[in-house]
Design a protein around this motif. Sequence first.
Motif: not given
Length: 130
Positions: A112-130
């Motif tokens: 339904r909704t997805f977003g992908w960010v690198n946080d300010r420390f450089g770690v990558s996060w994929q955020l998903n709402l199935p």
Amino acid sequence: MTTVTPFLMFTGACEEALNVYVSLFPEAEITSLSRWGPGAGGPEGKVQQASFTLAGREFRAFDSPDVHAFGFTPSFSLFVECGDEAELDRLYAALGEGGQVLMALGDYGFSRTFGWVNDRFGVSWQLNLP
């Protein structure tokens, strides 16, 4: 028994990053943390070893005493299945603050909704709402 634990290497912002992460997820905590002491081979006062949990998963982290020619890369990311739109929006905003948007929140056809960010420390996060 063999275990596999994700390990994050920072170069001075480990404790700050862990505090941000555990503040964002319910029942997350820093379970152990030791610091580099005087003459211990690392930056005094920075994290020598840390363990923390997010959503029941154990992680380890530290502040590297050496600066390397590499850092975090989005080819390895933390994938978070969110329970609802409010949680997704909250995590996307908090983790993206001061970082970099790789994929804006949207419907990419696989959820339904997805977003992908690198946080300010450089770690990558994929955020998903199935």
